[in-house]
Write a protein that holds these residues in place. Structure first.
Motif, PDB file in Angstrom:
ATOM      1  N   GLY A 120     -22.167 -28.429  18.027  1.00 16.78           N
ATOM      2  CA  GLY A 120     -22.153 -29.164  16.751  1.00 16.78           C
ATOM      3  C   GLY A 120     -21.825 -28.267  15.565  1.00 16.78           C
ATOM      4  O   GLY A 120     -21.908 -27.047  15.663  1.00 16.78           O
ATOM      5  N   PRO A 121     -21.464 -28.888  14.425  1.00 17.64           N
ATOM      6  CA  PRO A 121     -21.096 -28.122  13.226  1.00 17.64           C
ATOM      7  C   PRO A 121     -22.242 -27.306  12.642  1.00 17.64           C
ATOM      8  O   PRO A 121     -22.011 -26.369  11.886  1.00 17.64           O
ATOM      9  CB  PRO A 121     -20.625 -29.189  12.235  1.00 17.64           C
ATOM     10  N   ASN A 122     -23.490 -27.669  12.980  1.00 14.71           N
ATOM     11  CA  ASN A 122     -24.633 -26.933  12.435  1.00 14.71           C
ATOM     12  C   ASN A 122     -25.324 -26.088  13.500  1.00 14.71           C
ATOM     13  O   ASN A 122     -26.416 -25.585  13.259  1.00 14.71           O
ATOM     14  CB  ASN A 122     -25.666 -27.923  11.848  1.00 14.71           C
ATOM     15  N   ASP A 123     -24.710 -25.977  14.666  1.00 12.73           N
ATOM     16  CA  ASP A 123     -25.422 -25.385  15.809  1.00 12.73           C
ATOM     17  C   ASP A 123     -25.269 -23.879  15.954  1.00 12.73           C
ATOM     18  O   ASP A 123     -25.986 -23.266  16.748  1.00 12.73           O
ATOM     19  CB  ASP A 123     -24.936 -26.034  17.121  1.00 12.73           C
ATOM     20  N   LEU A 157     -33.888 -27.078   1.701  1.00 10.10           N
ATOM     21  CA  LEU A 157     -32.814 -27.208   0.714  1.00 10.10           C
ATOM     22  C   LEU A 157     -31.792 -26.112   0.973  1.00 10.10           C
ATOM     23  O   LEU A 157     -32.146 -25.010   1.383  1.00 10.10           O
ATOM     24  CB  LEU A 157     -33.383 -27.090  -0.707  1.00 10.10           C
ATOM     25  N   PHE A 158     -30.527 -26.433   0.757  1.00  6.55           N
ATOM     26  CA  PHE A 158     -29.449 -25.504   1.092  1.00  6.55           C
ATOM     27  C   PHE A 158     -28.516 -25.296  -0.100  1.00  6.55           C
ATOM     28  O   PHE A 158     -28.558 -26.040  -1.078  1.00  6.55           O
ATOM     29  CB  PHE A 158     -28.634 -26.042   2.282  1.00  6.55           C
ATOM     30  N   LEU A 159     -27.633 -24.324   0.079  1.00  4.52           N
ATOM     31  CA  LEU A 159     -26.583 -24.055  -0.896  1.00  4.52           C
ATOM     32  C   LEU A 159     -25.811 -25.344  -1.205  1.00  4.52           C
ATOM     33  O   LEU A 159     -25.459 -25.609  -2.357  1.00  4.52           O
ATOM     34  CB  LEU A 159     -25.633 -23.004  -0.296  1.00  4.52           C
ATOM     35  N   GLN A 160     -25.584 -26.155  -0.156  1.00  4.92           N
ATOM     36  CA  GLN A 160     -24.850 -27.420  -0.326  1.00  4.92           C
ATOM     37  C   GLN A 160     -25.587 -28.376  -1.274  1.00  4.92           C
ATOM     38  O   GLN A 160     -24.992 -29.292  -1.815  1.00  4.92           O
ATOM     39  CB  GLN A 160     -24.650 -28.136   1.024  1.00  4.92           C
ATOM     40  N   ASP A 161     -26.917 -28.161  -1.430  1.00  3.29           N
ATOM     41  CA  ASP A 161     -27.683 -28.979  -2.376  1.00  3.29           C
ATOM     42  C   ASP A 161     -27.571 -28.443  -3.794  1.00  3.29           C
ATOM     43  O   ASP A 161     -28.066 -29.065  -4.737  1.00  3.29           O
ATOM     44  CB  ASP A 161     -29.171 -28.983  -1.984  1.00  3.29           C
TER      45      ASP A 161
HETATM   46  C1  LIG Z   1     -25.298 -30.484   9.091  1.00  2.00           C
HETATM   47  O1  LIG Z   1     -26.182 -30.056   8.055  1.00  2.00           O
HETATM   48  C2  LIG Z   1     -25.914 -30.668   6.809  1.00  2.00           C
HETATM   49  C3  LIG Z   1     -26.818 -30.026   5.783  1.00  2.00           C
HETATM   50  O2  LIG Z   1     -28.157 -30.080   6.185  1.00  2.00           O
HETATM   51  C4  LIG Z   1     -26.109 -32.176   6.921  1.00  2.00           C
HETATM   52  O3  LIG Z   1     -25.812 -32.777   5.699  1.00  2.00           O
HETATM   53  C5  LIG Z   1     -25.203 -32.727   8.017  1.00  2.00           C
HETATM   54  O4  LIG Z   1     -25.485 -34.083   8.199  1.00  2.00           O
HETATM   55  C6  LIG Z   1     -25.421 -31.971   9.327  1.00  2.00           C
HETATM   56  N1  LIG Z   1     -24.440 -32.426  10.295  1.00  2.00           N
HETATM   57  C7  LIG Z   1     -24.788 -32.746  11.536  1.00  2.00           C
HETATM   58  C8  LIG Z   1     -23.683 -33.219  12.403  1.00  2.00           C
HETATM   59  O5  LIG Z   1     -25.933 -32.645  11.938  1.00  2.00           O
END
Ligand SMILES: *[C@@H]1O[C@H](CO)[C@@H](O)[C@H](O)[C@H]1NC(C)=O
Ligand SMILES: *[C@@H]1O[C@H](CO)[C@@H](O)[C@H](O)[C@H]1NC(C)=O
Length: 245
Positions: A71-74, A224-228
């Motif tokens: 996954g993109p966050n994995d 909370l992240f940089l994206q926030d």
């Molecule tokens: C990945 O992490 C971001 C930030 O937490 C979140 O917005 C996004 O939905 C996540 N994507 C997946 C596929 O889990």
């Protein structure tokens, strides 16, 4: 050109030159000046700060952990800490917050974030094995860790009006972390950058210095992240931390 306009041009030129000379030299850490101020972070009468045993920052015996997945966050790179040694600090922060906080039951410093890996490094061909090799060669688990402060980030979110009451509801989300620093992490990120550009990656897309190392202690709703839009640097220092032997 009028004399006035010319004067303004010359003055602004001088000002710009002065700014270039007055800004901190590269490699010099301006935060040291900020942290040297006796009143930073601002002491609170009701809570002067927190303490942390020095053993919590010695992770030499903590095994290296590799984190990867589809996954993109994995996939990310981390320095692993012993979460048990941070429990007392986490509980003290929770008490100061005044409400129970959520946590993930583990402790780490993220050195390469999931978005950095997924959006920038992986498309250029950098693999998780590359990250693991670089981190292991740099003996990341033996990296000296300096604790700077306990940071707090806040984000106010406004929910769309509910049909019931018609009013907007606002929620304040909190995240708490130990703000830390290690020269080893910066070196690791520069090595990742070298690997990235060696594979033809665009140098301007990955900045080794754009990193805000921290250990998440807890959060009210979600992390909370940089994206926030929050920055977990010393800009977010909330309380002092004293490391005790
Ligand atoms: C990945 O992490 C971001 C930030 O937490 C979140 O917005 C996004 O939905 C996540 N994507 C997946 C596929 O889990
Ligand atoms: C860190 O812990 C290891 C054992 O896990 C020990 O050998 C080493 O001396 C410690 N380092 C410091 C700076 O205390």
């Amino acid at each position: 050109m009028s004399v006035l306009r010319l004067t303004i041009h010359v003055l602004s030129g001088l000002l710009l030159t002065a700014c270039l000379f007055l800004r901190p030299a590269q490699g010099q850490l301006p935060e040291q000046d900020v942290l040297a101020l006796p009143s930073y972070p601002i002491p609170q009468p009701d809570n002067p700060g927190f303490t942390l045993p020095a053993t919590a920052l010695n992770t030499t015996a903590v095994p290296y952990e590799s984190h990867g997945g589809p996954g993109p966050n994995d996939t990310w790179l981390q320095h692993t800490l012993n979460a048990a040694l941070l429990t007392l600090l986490r509980q003290a922060v929770e008490a100061a917050h005044g409400q129970p906080l959520l946590n993930r039951g583990e402790a780490h410093v993220t050195l390469i974030t999931p978005p950095e890996y997924h959006n920038v490094l992986a498309p250029a061909g950098v693999t998780l094995a590359d990250l693991d090799d670089i981190a292991r060669a740099a003996q990341v688990q033996a990296a000296p860790i300096q604790a700077l402060c306990v940071g707090r980030q806040r984000l106010v979110v406004t929910a769309s009006p509910q049909p019931k009451d018609g009013g907007e509801t606002t929620t304040t989300m909190y995240a708490y972390n130990l703000i830390v620093r290690s020269p080893t992490w910066t070196r690791i990120r520069w090595q990742v950058w070298r690997r990235f550009i060696g594979l033809g990656g665009e140098p301007s897309l990955f900045d080794p210095e754009a990193n805000w190392p921290h250990v998440t202690l807890g959060f009210s709703h979600r992390d909370l992240f940089l994206q926030d839009g929050v920055f977990k640097g010393i800009n977010s220092c909330w309380r002092a931390i004293t490391v005790v032997e």
